[in-house]
Design an enzyme around this catalytic site. Sequence first.
Site, mmCIF file in Angstrom:
data_model
loop_
_atom_site.group_PDB
_atom_site.id
_atom_site.type_symbol
_atom_site.label_atom_id
_atom_site.label_comp_id
_atom_site.label_asym_id
_atom_site.label_seq_id
_atom_site.Cartn_x
_atom_site.Cartn_y
_atom_site.Cartn_z
ATOM 1 N N GLU A 85 0.843 -1.212 0.000
ATOM 2 C CA GLU A 85 0.000 0.000 0.000
ATOM 3 C C GLU A 85 0.871 1.252 0.000
ATOM 4 O O GLU A 85 1.726 1.431 0.879
ATOM 5 C CB GLU A 85 -0.948 -0.013 1.206
ATOM 6 C CG GLU A 85 -1.997 1.087 1.122
ATOM 7 C CD GLU A 85 -3.049 0.999 2.223
ATOM 8 O OE1 GLU A 85 -3.368 -0.123 2.657
ATOM 9 O OE2 GLU A 85 -3.535 2.065 2.628
ATOM 10 N N LYS A 280 -7.750 -1.269 11.054
ATOM 11 C CA LYS A 280 -7.111 -1.678 9.776
ATOM 12 C C LYS A 280 -5.883 -0.807 9.528
ATOM 13 O O LYS A 280 -4.821 -1.287 9.118
ATOM 14 C CB LYS A 280 -8.124 -1.551 8.622
ATOM 15 C CG LYS A 280 -7.624 -2.075 7.294
ATOM 16 C CD LYS A 280 -6.843 -1.060 6.483
ATOM 17 C CE LYS A 280 -6.382 -1.645 5.160
ATOM 18 N NZ LYS A 280 -5.430 -0.773 4.463
ATOM 19 N N ASP A 296 4.351 -14.291 11.865
ATOM 20 C CA ASP A 296 3.100 -14.793 11.292
ATOM 21 C C ASP A 296 2.026 -13.703 11.407
ATOM 22 O O ASP A 296 1.416 -13.527 12.467
ATOM 23 C CB ASP A 296 2.718 -16.058 12.084
ATOM 24 C CG ASP A 296 1.458 -16.712 11.581
ATOM 25 O OD1 ASP A 296 0.692 -16.064 10.852
ATOM 26 O OD2 ASP A 296 1.227 -17.878 11.945
ATOM 27 N N HIS A 393 -2.841 10.495 0.513
ATOM 28 C CA HIS A 393 -3.000 9.157 -0.044
ATOM 29 C C HIS A 393 -2.892 9.178 -1.572
ATOM 30 O O HIS A 393 -2.172 8.376 -2.167
ATOM 31 C CB HIS A 393 -4.357 8.599 0.398
ATOM 32 C CG HIS A 393 -4.544 7.167 0.081
ATOM 33 N ND1 HIS A 393 -3.983 6.161 0.828
ATOM 34 C CD2 HIS A 393 -5.210 6.562 -0.928
ATOM 35 C CE1 HIS A 393 -4.290 5.004 0.304
ATOM 36 N NE2 HIS A 393 -5.040 5.212 -0.772
#
Length: 449
Positions: A85, A280, A296, A393
């Site tokens: 991202e 998130k 992990d 962004h």
Amino acid sequence: MRKPIKGFSKLSKEAKIEWLSDQFFDNSEDAINLLKHYWHEDPKVQKLHDEFIENTLSNYYMPFGVAPNFKINGELYTIPMAIEESSVVAAAAKSATYWLERGGFKTSIISTKKVGHVHFIYQGDAQKLQSFFEDLKPALLKDTEELTANMRARGGGIIDLKLVDKRSAMEDYWQIEALFETCDSMGANFINSCLEQFSQTLQREIKAQDHFNEAEKAIQVVMCILSNYTPECVVRSEVSCKVEELNGDAGISPEEFAQKFQRAVRIAEVEPYRATTHNKGIMNGIDAVIIATGNDFRAVEAACHTYASRNGQYSSLTHCEVKDGIFRFWIEVPLALGTVGGLTRLHPMVKFSLDLLQQPNAEELMGIVASSGLAQNFAALRALTTTGIQKGHMKMHLLNILNQLEATDAEKESIVNYFKDKVVSHSAAVNKFCEIRGIKSPSEIKKEN
Ligand code: MEV
């Protein structure tokens, strides 16, 4: 109709690729070339990667970047991040610099215990089982002595064993719940091996009990497995400063920023729709470091989201307080991480990442990862409560748009320059590209080719 294939895993890599390209691609040569293009040029390195999983055909590239200037407990770190991202590394770096000038991140380990269960069915007298379990404990520990020897030598091992009555949740359901300290390893194999031994000891010993009837002796072990929910393996990271030291972004005062920021966190605490996106963003910072350090990320994701729901409603992993002129912002997250074992010494980039972090132990890595998550959340909330998220962004996403249009380096440079003081949108970027190329729409390029 396509037929299933038998024995696929036994085929050579070349034969697998050939089968796949024949079956699923019109231009099989292109498909084969693409897969081979991403093979490592050194066959030894490629073989190492091939052997991580089954049916490896090629490698899947992800950008590997770094966020410098993270001051954590007084030490300076450059944090490695593997993520696709576009804005994540930039956001982390921006927050790191912001807090560098305001005292940095302070972390503390709340606890480091991991947990696993033998899930079993017992149809009989509960009290009999409970008193049998107290007598069984020494045998459970003795039978795992060989398995735990190394871990005990490092200061870890089995910390506690409990019998848990789960019959109110499911008929005849019981558990042996075991707590472990796994030091600098994530410990999944160690925990699962101990649990499987507990299961054997339990079944052997109960059969030898004369006062148990046949139905009671015939306990059924359903499964033995660690839990990825680790509410007792938790780290905290915090930043704080005087409210007046918060710079008022985009024309708002430090006081207004602090108040708006705190409200944004509060909204994530009380509203699951917002909490999901808020967390998130935190996971953007956490997962990227977890992947770079060979840990992990699925286990950590699962644990964090369960932890975020522990009070009965999904809520924020971060919290904020503005009191007596002090702004405090912190995260508390379960992070079961390892810096030894697993991929840590096998994957060359993982080894590089751990070297870059100066060989942290598991507790130090927990603090670094939590700080990365907190930094990411700070950057997101700072943008959301001031300029809006799209400004930064879309600036970072601009290069993706231009790469999709197959812009040349010179075109990219000129378009990035053009947008320095403007808001980027997909259509504005496409229009600027067309203007520079002297075309009406990008489809004209396709026609030309
Ligand atoms: C995007 O990947 C993450 C954010 O949506 C997080 C947030 O809204 O807090 C920006």
